[in-house]
Write a protein that holds these residues in place. Structure first.
Motif, PDB file in Angstrom:
ATOM      1  N   ILE A 248       0.842  -1.208   0.000  1.00 21.60           N
ATOM      2  CA  ILE A 248       0.000   0.000   0.000  1.00 21.60           C
ATOM      3  C   ILE A 248       0.870   1.249   0.000  1.00 21.60           C
ATOM      4  CG2 ILE A 248      -1.746   1.292   1.303  1.00 21.60           C
ATOM      5  CD1 ILE A 248      -2.735  -1.406   2.395  1.00 21.60           C
ATOM      6  N   SER A 249       1.922   1.219   0.800  1.00 17.64           N
ATOM      7  CA  SER A 249       2.833   2.354   0.889  1.00 17.64           C
ATOM      8  C   SER A 249       3.507   2.622  -0.448  1.00 17.64           C
ATOM      9  CB  SER A 249       3.890   2.069   1.961  1.00 17.64           C
ATOM     10  OG  SER A 249       4.692   3.189   2.204  1.00 17.64           O
ATOM     11  N   LEU A 250       3.948   1.568  -1.107  1.00 14.66           N
ATOM     12  CA  LEU A 250       4.579   1.708  -2.418  1.00 14.66           C
ATOM     13  C   LEU A 250       3.598   2.278  -3.436  1.00 14.66           C
ATOM     14  CD1 LEU A 250       6.847   1.156  -4.504  1.00 14.66           C
ATOM     15  CD2 LEU A 250       5.871  -1.142  -4.756  1.00 14.66           C
ATOM     16  N   PHE A 423      10.217   8.628  -5.050  1.00 15.41           N
ATOM     17  CA  PHE A 423       8.815   8.985  -5.245  1.00 15.41           C
ATOM     18  C   PHE A 423       8.125   9.212  -3.902  1.00 15.41           C
ATOM     19  CE2 PHE A 423       9.511   8.135  -9.516  1.00 15.41           C
ATOM     20  CZ  PHE A 423       8.355   8.255 -10.282  1.00 15.41           C
ATOM     21  N   ALA A 424       8.467   8.399  -2.901  1.00 14.18           N
ATOM     22  CA  ALA A 424       7.851   8.554  -1.587  1.00 14.18           C
ATOM     23  C   ALA A 424       8.201   9.908  -0.976  1.00 14.18           C
ATOM     24  CB  ALA A 424       8.305   7.425  -0.656  1.00 14.18           C
ATOM     25  N   VAL A 425       9.454  10.322  -1.104  1.00 10.92           N
ATOM     26  CA  VAL A 425       9.857  11.625  -0.564  1.00 10.92           C
ATOM     27  C   VAL A 425       9.181  12.752  -1.335  1.00 10.92           C
ATOM     28  CG1 VAL A 425      11.816  13.145  -0.113  1.00 10.92           C
ATOM     29  CG2 VAL A 425      12.051  10.678   0.228  1.00 10.92           C
ATOM     30  N   ALA A 426       9.077  12.620  -2.656  1.00 13.89           N
ATOM     31  CA  ALA A 426       8.412  13.646  -3.467  1.00 13.89           C
ATOM     32  C   ALA A 426       6.943  13.763  -3.099  1.00 13.89           C
ATOM     33  CB  ALA A 426       8.564  13.314  -4.953  1.00 13.89           C
ATOM     34  N   PRO A 490       8.384   4.437   3.000  1.00 21.03           N
ATOM     35  CA  PRO A 490       7.780   5.224   4.081  1.00 21.03           C
ATOM     36  C   PRO A 490       6.485   5.929   3.711  1.00 21.03           C
ATOM     37  CG  PRO A 490       9.500   6.502   3.033  1.00 21.03           C
ATOM     38  CD  PRO A 490       9.499   5.149   2.349  1.00 21.03           C
ATOM     39  N   GLY A 491       6.032   5.830   2.458  1.00 24.26           N
ATOM     40  CA  GLY A 491       4.934   6.664   1.968  1.00 24.26           C
ATOM     41  C   GLY A 491       3.655   6.570   2.770  1.00 24.26           C
TER      42      GLY A 491
END
Length: 532
Positions: A248-250, A423-426, A490-491
């Motif tokens: 889910i996070s990805l 992508f998660a940080v963005a 971490p998203g």
């Protein structure tokens, strides 16, 4: 690989590098050195040209090498990367492209600073943009190292290290000399080469199975060692709750992260109007959608023809699945066809990496010069535009060094996975502040700053204390274990925190939003009136 593979591939590498350096040199002689020329190429590109350049910017080593490798190793779960990367463009098309083109000049911070206190917002947004860019650059460096290591039959790591250093040096040259105009043409050439190579390999895979896609999937499942589970969800992201939440996070990171990538946002400023920006996205969606459909064929084709075990033996992260597939499709090791096809695919992949790192480096150096340097010093000193461009060129060198160092450290991780972290940080730091600035009337300066740092800091900390860095045989530091956060991406936590921090900063700031500034921004965003 045989000497023939090495020689032919290195010749093709050299030809592409020579052509791109020639483009850069020619462009550097035909520019006048203004900030608009360096950052946006004079805003003279057509929607089709920009669409090809966006596709070239987006279809990175993660796509060509990493996603196909993940599909070859994990089947259905690897395919989820292709879906996430493509669906993300709907968010860009519907919420971002035209509005960003109308509201900004060169960077993400331009959009946010239009109605906020400029200096703190630019510092926050610039810091976030540089962080995302460096993470994305690391993935490209790792892809380049894996490719050349396979080419040379290198197992010790020296070839990877020198490749990372060489790619870093080339990207600094491209950006420093040619700016956006050279970078754009390099990306267009790369997009054409990548699409041609992918189409060729896809046709050859389907011909191998007589056009029977089902037969290819069945063969891939049989060779995988997992049977029908290879074609069903759960091989990588199934099982316990940690793996499910990781999926889910990805997914959140991939779908939401594209709209916050600095090098993608900067492409919308290279066309003359917002309508042209929208048409650019339509062009890019067509190209990107076709490409990701082909990565599915290439990934399952590699599993069926090469086998996951052979792919894993070549590169534990699966980054070399497509070159190995090309070698087999051309006739196998030692054959002329195999040699030629392998060399062409390796050269296309290398071209992909060079073009993407040039675009990312340009976007991050623009953030350093236009946002950080301009906020901290240049604007107060009344510096002329050319001094900002000079800082951007110097920043490209510094960012290149940082990317080289991190690329050497992370050289054994899958490139698609590394891009997922970027992508998660963005999505955590850039997207919340962008959407709030465009659509929330009461958004304040404190809310903007808190939104950026409230997503950026948790995302970085969660990655540092995740299994990616320590606690497992595939971690950056496998010999130690200090991870406390169970998810690899971490998203799921950091993206909501970014939105929450922006809301909390706004409601506690006590600032009275300027209705005139909001009205001006809204009119400019929706109509283009007053856009640069």
């Amino acid at each position: 690989m045989s000497g023939d593979h090495q020689t032919l591939a290195l010749i093709l590498f050299s030809v592409f590098v020579a052509v791109t350096l020639a483009i850069t040199t020619w462009v550097s002689r035909n520019r006048h050195g203004s900030a608009e020329e360096f950052y946006a190429g004079g805003r003279l590109f057509s929607p089709m040209e920009n669409g090809f350049a966006i596709a070239g910017d987006y279809m990175s080593a993660a796509s060509f090498l990493g996603i196909s490798g993940l599909i070859a190793l994990f089947g259905y779960d690897g395919m989820l990367y292709s879906v996430g990367f493509l669906v993300a463009w709907l968010v860009v098309l519907l919420l971002v492209a035209e509005l960003v083109r109308n509201c900004g000049r060169f960077t993400l911070a331009d959009v946010v600073a239009a109605r906020m206190a400029e200096r703190p917002v630019r510092i926050a947004a610039g810091t976030s943009s540089v962080t995302v860019s460096v993470l994305y650059l690391v993935a490209q460096m790792v892809g380049a190292g894996s490719l050349v290591a396979l080419l040379l039959g290198e197992t010790g790591g020296a070839a990877r290290s020198w490749t990372v250093i060489g790619v870093g040096a080339l990207m600094v040259v491209y950006v420093s000399l040619g700016g956006m105009r050279a970078t754009t043409w390099i990306q267009i050439v790369k997009a054409v080469l990548l699409m041609a190579g992918s189409i060729t390999l896809t046709i050859l895979v389907l011909v191998r199975f007589h056009g029977d896609f089902g037969l290819m999937l069945t063969t891939a499942a049989e060779r995988s060692g997992h049977g029908t589970d290879f074609l069903a969800p759960g091989l990588r992201y199934g099982g316990d709750w940690t793996a499910r939440f990781d999926f889910i996070s990805l997914g959140l990171a991939l779908v939401l992260g594209t709209a916050g990538l600095p090098h993608i946002l900067s492409r919308f400023y290279t066309v003359p109007t917002a309508a042209a920006a929208r048409r650019s996205v339509v062009w890019s969606i067509g190209l990107i959608g076709s490409f990701y459909l082909m990565t599915i064929v290439l990934g399952f084709g590699a599993a069926a023809i090469i086998g996951p075990e052979a792919v894993r033996a070549s590169n534990t992260a699966g980054n070399t699945a497509v070159p190995l597939l090309a070698l087999d499709l051309g006739g196998g090791a030692g054959s002329t066809g195999g040699t030629v096809l392998f060399a062409v695919v390796a050269a296309v992949a290398f071209a992909t990496i060079l073009a993407v790192v040039a675009g990312i480096t340009l976007a991050s150096s623009a953030s350093v010069a236009h946002d950080l340097y301009a906020s901290l010093r240049s604007r107060r000193a009344g510096a002329k535009p050319y001094s900002e461009v000079a800082v951007a060129r110097a920043a490209a060198a510094g960012i290149g060094l940082a990317a080289i160092g991190l690329g050497l450290l992370a050289r054994d991780l899958n490139v698609a996975f590394l891009v997922g972290l970027a992508f998660a940080v963005a999505a955590s730091a850039n997207l919340p502040v962008l959407l709030y600035s465009l659509f929330w009337r009461n958004f304040t300066t404190r809310g903007a700053v808190w939104s950026v740092y409230g997503g950026l800091v948790p995302a970085i900390l969660l990655v540092l204390f995740s299994p990616v860095v320590s606690g497992g045989p595939e971690a950056l530091f496998p010999g130690v274990d200090f991870h406390v956060f169970p998810l690899q991406n971490p998203g799921l936590v950091s993206i909501p925190l970014g939105f929450l921090a922006g809301w909390l900063g706004t409601v506690t700031s006590g600032e009275a939003p300027d209705p005139a500034k909001h009205a001006e921004t809204e009119v400019r965003a929706l109509t283009g009136a007053g856009a640069v």
